[in-house]
Design a protein around this motif. Structure first.
Motif, PDB file in Angstrom:
ATOM      1  N   LEU A  42       7.771  22.546   2.396  1.00 27.36           N
ATOM      2  CA  LEU A  42       6.820  22.295   2.229  1.00 27.36           C
ATOM      3  C   LEU A  42       6.646  20.644   2.587  1.00 27.36           C
ATOM      4  O   LEU A  42       5.144  20.043   2.299  1.00 27.36           O
ATOM      5  CB  LEU A  42       5.764  22.638   1.788  1.00 27.36           C
ATOM      6  CG  LEU A  42       5.493  24.472   1.883  1.00 27.36           C
ATOM      7  CD1 LEU A  42       4.324  24.921   1.199  1.00 27.36           C
ATOM      8  CD2 LEU A  42       5.234  24.192   3.673  1.00 27.36           C
ATOM      9  N   GLY A  43       7.027  19.749   1.402  1.00 27.90           N
ATOM     10  CA  GLY A  43       7.096  17.946   1.253  1.00 27.90           C
ATOM     11  C   GLY A  43       6.524  18.207  -0.185  1.00 27.90           C
ATOM     12  O   GLY A  43       5.893  16.998   0.251  1.00 27.90           O
ATOM     13  N   TYR A  44       5.679  19.109  -0.499  1.00 27.06           N
ATOM     14  CA  TYR A  44       4.845  18.833  -1.853  1.00 27.06           C
ATOM     15  C   TYR A  44       5.476  18.074  -2.574  1.00 27.06           C
ATOM     16  O   TYR A  44       4.739  17.365  -3.978  1.00 27.06           O
ATOM     17  CB  TYR A  44       3.517  20.151  -2.058  1.00 27.06           C
ATOM     18  CG  TYR A  44       3.193  20.571  -1.300  1.00 27.06           C
ATOM     19  CD1 TYR A  44       2.803  20.307   0.007  1.00 27.06           C
ATOM     20  CD2 TYR A  44       2.296  22.143  -1.325  1.00 27.06           C
ATOM     21  CE1 TYR A  44       2.267  20.445   1.001  1.00 27.06           C
ATOM     22  CE2 TYR A  44       1.777  22.384  -0.705  1.00 27.06           C
ATOM     23  CZ  TYR A  44       1.458  21.713   0.568  1.00 27.06           C
ATOM     24  OH  TYR A  44       0.607  22.532   1.468  1.00 27.06           O
ATOM     25  N   ILE A  45       6.782  18.011  -3.046  1.00 26.59           N
ATOM     26  CA  ILE A  45       7.397  17.976  -4.229  1.00 26.59           C
ATOM     27  C   ILE A  45       9.025  16.999  -3.727  1.00 26.59           C
ATOM     28  O   ILE A  45       8.858  17.538  -2.571  1.00 26.59           O
ATOM     29  CB  ILE A  45       7.880  18.935  -4.518  1.00 26.59           C
ATOM     30  CG1 ILE A  45       6.896  20.080  -5.537  1.00 26.59           C
ATOM     31  CG2 ILE A  45       9.122  18.448  -6.128  1.00 26.59           C
ATOM     32  CD1 ILE A  45       7.723  20.924  -6.387  1.00 26.59           C
ATOM     33  N   ASN A  46       9.273  15.476  -3.957  1.00 24.22           N
ATOM     34  CA  ASN A  46      10.291  15.428  -3.474  1.00 24.22           C
ATOM     35  C   ASN A  46      11.351  15.485  -4.354  1.00 24.22           C
ATOM     36  O   ASN A  46      11.460  15.563  -5.864  1.00 24.22           O
ATOM     37  CB  ASN A  46       9.856  13.826  -3.650  1.00 24.22           C
ATOM     38  CG  ASN A  46       8.841  12.920  -2.527  1.00 24.22           C
ATOM     39  OD1 ASN A  46       9.159  13.367  -1.666  1.00 24.22           O
ATOM     40  ND2 ASN A  46       8.001  12.017  -3.169  1.00 24.22           N
ATOM     41  N   GLY A  47      12.294  15.774  -3.829  1.00 25.55           N
ATOM     42  CA  GLY A  47      13.674  16.478  -4.298  1.00 25.55           C
ATOM     43  C   GLY A  47      14.778  16.693  -3.585  1.00 25.55           C
ATOM     44  O   GLY A  47      14.093  17.107  -2.883  1.00 25.55           O
TER      45      GLY A  47
HETATM   46  C1  LIG Z   1       7.566  10.811  -2.139  1.00 26.68           C
HETATM   47  O1  LIG Z   1       8.296  10.115  -2.312  1.00 26.68           O
HETATM   48  C2  LIG Z   1       7.476   8.777  -1.698  1.00 26.68           C
HETATM   49  C3  LIG Z   1       8.485   7.782  -1.520  1.00 26.68           C
HETATM   50  O2  LIG Z   1       8.551   6.869  -3.172  1.00 26.68           O
HETATM   51  C4  LIG Z   1       6.797   8.790  -1.982  1.00 26.68           C
HETATM   52  O3  LIG Z   1       6.005   7.976  -1.603  1.00 26.68           O
HETATM   53  C5  LIG Z   1       5.292   9.763  -1.860  1.00 26.68           C
HETATM   54  O4  LIG Z   1       4.308   9.942  -2.390  1.00 26.68           O
HETATM   55  C6  LIG Z   1       6.024  10.960  -2.890  1.00 26.68           C
HETATM   56  N1  LIG Z   1       5.863  12.663  -2.210  1.00 26.68           N
HETATM   57  C7  LIG Z   1       5.406  12.989  -3.499  1.00 26.68           C
HETATM   58  C8  LIG Z   1       4.851  14.324  -2.992  1.00 26.68           C
HETATM   59  O5  LIG Z   1       5.140  13.040  -4.589  1.00 26.68           O
END
Ligand SMILES: *[C@@H]1O[C@H](CO)[C@@H](O)[C@H](O)[C@H]1NC(C)=O
Ligand SMILES: *[C@@H]1O[C@H](CO)[C@@H](O)[C@H](O)[C@H]1NC(C)=O
Ligand SMILES: *[C@@H]1O[C@H](CO)[C@@H](O)[C@H](O)[C@H]1NC(C)=O
Ligand SMILES: *[C@@H]1O[C@H](CO)[C@@H](O)[C@H](O)[C@H]1NC(C)=O
Ligand SMILES: *[C@@H]1O[C@H](CO)[C@@H](O)[C@H](O)[C@H]1NC(C)=O
Length: 520
Positions: A200-205
């Protein structure tokens, strides 16, 4: 009644922060204690658990009755981890304590502070007290719950929290002086939802980072509990048993190796943090345990050895403890049903996991419950509360195998209240036996009262109940239909009266209250 208003401690709480799921930072000082946990081990002993980002040779706690005199110490060799974990779990048992007495303690570390706790009331102390109950409590952001959550059929999409509202962890922190300990029968953190959160894009990775993300969420949850413990009213014992989310490979909705980090399978992360911590029997007052090898096998084997030599309890899955006028039975609705009944999380069970069994023989849990409940002296502990995770009396999704396995024992031994979660709303049911209401209602029934409260708040959101015409014919006395996060307060007023409240986390409103009378 607004329990929270006017409490100065509230103002100090950090307001709700939105989703920010990153790995918690590793402290420069690797001896820093994180993820603190506490449990009663009888009235004269306490267990302290914490994690560190390195293994400890000899986890040690100093303690005493004054913050200026913490000269006694207790140590163990219990510092264990598992392959995907970033931290080691350390447990120390403090013994020879006075019942119901405040102690100050300091975990030995070059970066720790002094905390405090109060030991348990001894069995037979009939002083009124209040206990808090939560089930199904998760984490996303630093303060326990973001406003983002999954939404799918059957779930309430509306999140009832606005910025500034208390999450359940914050509410428990702000009101910690109002209850003596917390009972949490299953489903912590909801770290197993990491893949859904990622998708869902709630977490980066990336999915390949799953094991770290899973562990990071688990750590965040426990960090928030530590925050609850250490910032507000002194530490509270936190008595737990297992839920399905402690072992739930399919929750990422995409079966496969990648969605099942090791910590997520077979209750591994849960066992690592709680097996050493929860008590073996109500009468255990000497907590010295033998050295065992690091690694999971050691934990299992030690727990089994302890179980075999005492009552058949197998903490953190099934065990019991006494507190004042109450005997608590904690039981496992996920595995080990015995009598040929397949439990939900076992091979062939409904959850499509293949976990456990954990007993040294299939009927170990059932035999333990039978012996444990039969041995309760109701003149000492008139109240008996049983807590497990999956309910069988509920609007929908009843665990019928749980009913088959456990209900006869609860009825036979006159359990007063059975407490569950798993379904994410609050439902209070009249006393029931065999799907039939006890005609005496709350006025000295012989059947147990049933409570389902999986509404503490987490990524999966709250559940909407079925439509009224589909409700089971045994009836539901009161429900909060998937609209508010909340927890319960159990007020043991005397040997005959127990007041049960449902409290809204966001503002402390007591939304429902009932008093159960038992002649006992
Ligand atoms: C994911 O990484 C981007 C770029 O660093 C950032 O702008 C965004 O807030 C991050 N999203 C989350 C859900 O941490
Ligand atoms: C000491 O512990 C605190 C939290 O308890 C942490 O924020 C800090 O980074 C730690 N200091 C070091 C040097 O690790
Ligand atoms: C889960 O743990 C139990 C107890 O150690 C063990 O008997 C069982 O084989 C394990 N199951 C799996 C699938 O690893
Ligand atoms: C519940 O039902 C079963 C089977 O129908 C029966 O054997 C048992 O006696 C009943 N128990 C109670 C408490 O009514
Ligand atoms: C719960 O709320 C949903 C959505 O509003 C509704 O469809 C359902 O009938 C409600 N159930 C009960 C028991 O009130």
């Amino acid at each position: 009644m607004k329990l929270l208003s006017g409490l100065p401690v509230c103002a100090a709480l950090v307001p709700l922060v939105f989703a920010q799921t990153e790995l918690p930072p590793i402290p420069a000082d690797l001896t820093t204690p994180v993820q603190q946990r506490l449990a009663f081990n009888g009235p004269m002993s306490m267990r302290i658990g914490w994690s560190t980002f390195q293994q400890l040779e000899q986890p040690t706690v100093y303690f005493g009755e004054s913050p200026h005199a913490i000269f006694r110490s207790a140590s163990s060799q219990s510092s264990t981890t598992y392959p995907t974990s970033r931290t080691w779990s350390n447990t120390v048992t403090l013994t020879m304590l006075k019942p119901y007495t405040t102690y100050y303690y300091k975990i030995v570390s070059t970066n720790s502070t002094i905390g405090s706790f109060k030991t348990a009331r001894p069995a037979g102390d009939h002083t009124p007290f209040t206990m808090a109950g939560v089930v199904d409590m998760g984490v996303f952001g630093p303060d326990g719950l973001s406003t983002r959550q999954m939404s799918y059929t059957g779930k309430a999409i509306v999140n009832s929290l606005n910025p500034g509202d208390h999450t359940t962890i914050q509410a428990l922190a702000a009101t910690a002086s109002q209850y003596e300990f917390i009972l949490h029968p299953g489903d912590f953190a909801y770290a197993d939802a990491w893949l859904s959160e990622l998708n869902l894009g709630y977490i980066n990775g990336t999915q390949a980072q799953g094991p770290q993300i899973y562990e990071g969420l688990l750590e965040q949850f426990l960090l928030r509990l530590t925050y609850l413990y250490t910032r507000y009213a002194g530490s509270k014992a936190y008595m737990v048993t297992a839920g399905n989310h402690e072992s739930n490979c399919l929750n990422g909705k995409s079966p496969g190796e990648a969605s099942c980090p090791i910590g997520q399978t077979n209750f591994t992360g849960f066992i690592n943090r709680y097996a050493e911590l929860m008590p073996e029997t109500p009468s255990t007052i000497l907590g010295h345990r033998p050295r065992f090898d690091t690694g999971l096998e050691g934990v299992y084997m030690k727990a089994r050895a302890a179980a075999a030599s005492t009552s058949g309890a197998l903490p953190p899955f099934w065990y019991s403890f006494d507190y004042g006028m109450v005997h608590y039975l904690m039981f496992d609705t996920e595995t080990d049903f015995g009598n040929g009944i397949i439990a939900p999380d076992e091979v062939g069970g409904g959850a499509a996991d293949s976990d456990g069994p954990f007993g040294s023989y299939m009927n170990q849990q059932i035999d333990f419950i039978e012996r444990d409940l039969a041995a309760v002296d109701r003149s000492v502990t008139p109240w008996v509360i049983a807590a497990g995770h999956r309910p069988w009396y509920v609007d929908s999704g009843a665990c019928t195998t749980c009913q088959e396995a456990f209900e006869p024992l609860l009825i036979k031994h006159g359990v007063d209240v059975a407490y569950f979660g798993h379904v994410h709303n609050m439902q209070r049911l009249g006393p029931l036996a065999n799907n039939t209401k006890d005609p005496r209602g709350y006025n000295n029934p012989s059947a147990p009262v049933y409570l389902v409260n999986g509404a503490a708040g987490h990524f999966e959101g709250l559940d909407l109940m079925t439509t009224p015409d589909q409700l089971p014919n045994y009836g539901i006395e009161w429900a909060n239909n998937g609209t508010l996060y909340g927890y319960n307060l159990f007020k043991f007023l005397d040997r005959n009266h127990l007041e049960i409240q449902f409290v809204s986390s966001k503002d402390g409103d007591v939304l429902n209250s009932v008093t159960l009378f038992k002649k006992h």
